[in-house]
Motif scaffolding. Structure first.
Motif, PDB file in Angstrom:
ATOM      1  N   PRO A 103       0.831  -1.206   0.000  1.00 52.45           N
ATOM      2  CA  PRO A 103       0.000   0.000   0.000  1.00 52.45           C
ATOM      3  C   PRO A 103       0.867   1.258   0.000  1.00 52.45           C
ATOM      4  O   PRO A 103       1.879   1.328   0.706  1.00 52.45           O
ATOM      5  CB  PRO A 103      -0.797  -0.118   1.302  1.00 52.45           C
ATOM      6  CG  PRO A 103      -0.774  -1.579   1.635  1.00 52.45           C
ATOM      7  CD  PRO A 103       0.556  -2.078   1.160  1.00 52.45           C
ATOM      8  N   ILE A 105       0.810   5.393   0.477  1.00 54.81           N
ATOM      9  CA  ILE A 105       0.117   6.597   0.909  1.00 54.81           C
ATOM     10  C   ILE A 105       0.965   7.792   0.478  1.00 54.81           C
ATOM     11  O   ILE A 105       2.103   7.929   0.919  1.00 54.81           O
ATOM     12  CB  ILE A 105      -0.094   6.610   2.425  1.00 54.81           C
ATOM     13  CG1 ILE A 105      -0.979   5.433   2.852  1.00 54.81           C
ATOM     14  CG2 ILE A 105      -0.718   7.932   2.868  1.00 54.81           C
ATOM     15  CD1 ILE A 105      -1.244   5.355   4.333  1.00 54.81           C
ATOM     16  N   TRP A 108       1.429  13.709   1.325  1.00 54.27           N
ATOM     17  CA  TRP A 108       0.787  15.007   1.261  1.00 54.27           C
ATOM     18  C   TRP A 108       1.286  15.911   2.387  1.00 54.27           C
ATOM     19  O   TRP A 108       1.520  15.456   3.506  1.00 54.27           O
ATOM     20  CB  TRP A 108      -0.725  14.858   1.396  1.00 54.27           C
ATOM     21  CG  TRP A 108      -1.409  14.352   0.171  1.00 54.27           C
ATOM     22  CD1 TRP A 108      -1.402  14.921  -1.064  1.00 54.27           C
ATOM     23  CD2 TRP A 108      -2.210  13.173   0.070  1.00 54.27           C
ATOM     24  NE1 TRP A 108      -2.156  14.172  -1.933  1.00 54.27           N
ATOM     25  CE2 TRP A 108      -2.664  13.099  -1.260  1.00 54.27           C
ATOM     26  CE3 TRP A 108      -2.606  12.191   0.970  1.00 54.27           C
ATOM     27  CZ2 TRP A 108      -3.477  12.071  -1.723  1.00 54.27           C
ATOM     28  CZ3 TRP A 108      -3.412  11.162   0.520  1.00 54.27           C
ATOM     29  CH2 TRP A 108      -3.852  11.111  -0.819  1.00 54.27           C
ATOM     30  N   LEU A 111      -0.103  15.896   6.332  1.00 52.58           N
ATOM     31  CA  LEU A 111      -0.838  14.682   6.671  1.00 52.58           C
ATOM     32  C   LEU A 111      -0.531  14.215   8.089  1.00 52.58           C
ATOM     33  O   LEU A 111      -1.412  13.705   8.789  1.00 52.58           O
ATOM     34  CB  LEU A 111      -0.500  13.567   5.673  1.00 52.58           C
ATOM     35  CG  LEU A 111      -1.200  12.223   5.898  1.00 52.58           C
ATOM     36  CD1 LEU A 111      -2.714  12.393   5.820  1.00 52.58           C
ATOM     37  CD2 LEU A 111      -0.739  11.195   4.871  1.00 52.58           C
ATOM     38  N   VAL A 118      -7.048   7.865   8.831  1.00 54.29           N
ATOM     39  CA  VAL A 118      -6.557   7.580   7.484  1.00 54.29           C
ATOM     40  C   VAL A 118      -6.473   6.069   7.298  1.00 54.29           C
ATOM     41  O   VAL A 118      -5.771   5.385   8.038  1.00 54.29           O
ATOM     42  CB  VAL A 118      -5.172   8.222   7.237  1.00 54.29           C
ATOM     43  CG1 VAL A 118      -4.666   7.876   5.842  1.00 54.29           C
ATOM     44  CG2 VAL A 118      -5.248   9.731   7.407  1.00 54.29           C
ATOM     45  N   HIS A 120      -6.011   2.940   4.363  1.00 51.37           N
ATOM     46  CA  HIS A 120      -5.719   2.541   2.988  1.00 51.37           C
ATOM     47  C   HIS A 120      -6.803   1.592   2.495  1.00 51.37           C
ATOM     48  O   HIS A 120      -7.431   0.856   3.275  1.00 51.37           O
ATOM     49  CB  HIS A 120      -4.354   1.851   2.917  1.00 51.37           C
ATOM     50  CG  HIS A 120      -3.862   1.669   1.525  1.00 51.37           C
ATOM     51  ND1 HIS A 120      -4.236   0.608   0.731  1.00 51.37           N
ATOM     52  CD2 HIS A 120      -3.042   2.422   0.765  1.00 51.37           C
ATOM     53  CE1 HIS A 120      -3.661   0.712  -0.443  1.00 51.37           C
ATOM     54  NE2 HIS A 120      -2.926   1.807  -0.453  1.00 51.37           N
ATOM     55  N   THR A 279     -10.286   8.836   5.465  1.00 48.60           N
ATOM     56  CA  THR A 279      -9.738   8.994   4.130  1.00 48.60           C
ATOM     57  C   THR A 279      -9.289   7.637   3.629  1.00 48.60           C
ATOM     58  O   THR A 279      -8.473   6.981   4.266  1.00 48.60           O
ATOM     59  CB  THR A 279      -8.535   9.968   4.133  1.00 48.60           C
ATOM     60  OG1 THR A 279      -8.955  11.232   4.634  1.00 48.60           O
ATOM     61  CG2 THR A 279      -8.014  10.146   2.720  1.00 48.60           C
ATOM     62  N   LEU A 281      -7.272   5.636   0.835  1.00 49.87           N
ATOM     63  CA  LEU A 281      -6.260   5.852  -0.184  1.00 49.87           C
ATOM     64  C   LEU A 281      -6.176   4.607  -1.066  1.00 49.87           C
ATOM     65  O   LEU A 281      -6.014   3.508  -0.561  1.00 49.87           O
ATOM     66  CB  LEU A 281      -4.907   6.140   0.474  1.00 49.87           C
ATOM     67  CG  LEU A 281      -5.007   7.208   1.565  1.00 49.87           C
ATOM     68  CD1 LEU A 281      -3.689   7.359   2.298  1.00 49.87           C
ATOM     69  CD2 LEU A 281      -5.418   8.533   0.954  1.00 49.87           C
TER      70      LEU A 281
END
Length: 292
Positions: A103, A105, A108, A111, A118, A120, A279, A281
């Motif tokens: 994964p 991420i 950003w 973050l 958050v 994934h 969020t 991702l």
């Protein structure tokens, strides 16, 4: 770890992981374990959780679940695997972890200061877990739209989509026919014609989605398939976007403690999404290693 003529190491805890199961959970289940010429035309209807479990039982396959492979080395022509459940040696090794196994991420800005949750896409879990939550899905590819399809049927308190580029989007069914069944026909076409056919299918099914904030893809669907990018499949998400249930946002730019900043050309819009924001991702791969 016990020895076997044929052994499958799987990081998951069951034959069919939660995310993969959510992808096709609404397809019809069939118990026949042999694919005939006619059943192949109905794929993936026959590829269900029930089918895989029955296949594993019938073939008496040896599967070790919950196994993480830390290291692979070659000693005297044999493969040696170091895992969290002991060492495994094999003459032949098949790695089926997928091109997006790890994964990712994006880094950003801000973050690390964001106080929302958050998650994934690989850890999506059950759609019901997001009821009552304010959810921002980042990415409109295959995994992103699969998540949106499921969340559109649930009861999140708010649902947003943010994406840099538009997807190559096809309906799950068109005029009652599963679109995936047309794949053999598309495979026979030159790439340019297949790109055009997919674009026409998308327009016929959804119309012009640009007025709802969904941009055009950077390349044709067949061209992207050759690069390993899967098509996005709609099963309710577009209806929710048109109804305003899913709000399409510009490209995500940065975070602070209680806000997400989006990029819209030269403008940056701030939207307060603090209340229990999740969020997602988007990036997903399989997690199985087969050895024999």
């Amino acid at each position: 770890m016990g020895r076997s003529l044929y052994l499958i190491l799987n990081r998951g805890l069951v034959v069919f992981g939660s995310f993969e199961r959510s992808t096709i959970r609404d397809e019809t289940s069939k118990s026949a374990l042999i694919f005939t010429t006619s059943s192949l035309l109905k794929f993936p209807d026959t590829l269900t959780e029930t089918y895989l479990q029955e296949f594993v039982a019938q073939q008496s396959m040896t599967i070790e679940f919950g196994v993480d492979v830390d290291r692979i080395s070659v000693v005297s022509g044999n493969y040696h695997l170091s895992t969290n459940k002991g060492a495994v040696a094999a003459r032949n090794l098949f790695i089926a972890t997928g091109r997006d196994r790890k994964p990712i991420i994006p880094a950003w800005a801000g973050l690390e200061h964001f106080r929302g949750e958050v998650i994934h896409a690989a850890e999506f879990g059950s759609p019901q877990e997001y009821d009552g939550k304010r959810v921002l899905v980042v990415g409109s590819g295959n995994s992103g739209f699969d998540i949106l399809n499921h969340l559109a049927k649930q009861k999140p308190s708010a649902l947003w989509l943010s994406s840099r580029h538009g997807p190559t989007l096809v309906p799950k069914r068109l005029f009652g026919v599963t679109v995936h069944r047309l794949s053999p026909l598309l495979a026979c076409l030159p790439t340019r014609l297949a790109d055009a056919a997919l674009a026409a299918t998308s327009y016929m099914a959804f119309g012009d989605l640009r007025r709802f904030g969904i941009g055009n893809p950077t390349a044709g669907g067949a061209s992207r398939l050759k690069d390993g990018t899967a098509l996005a499949s709609d099963d309710g998400a577009v209806r929710a976007i048109k109804a305003g249930t899913i709000k399409v946002m510009p490209e995500l730019q940065s975070f602070d403690e209680d806000q997400v900043h989006f990029r819209d050309g030269k403008l940056v819009r701030q939207t307060s999404l603090l209340q229990r924001l999740v969020t997602l991702l988007i990036s997903k791969g399989s997690s199985a290693i087969s050895i024999c």
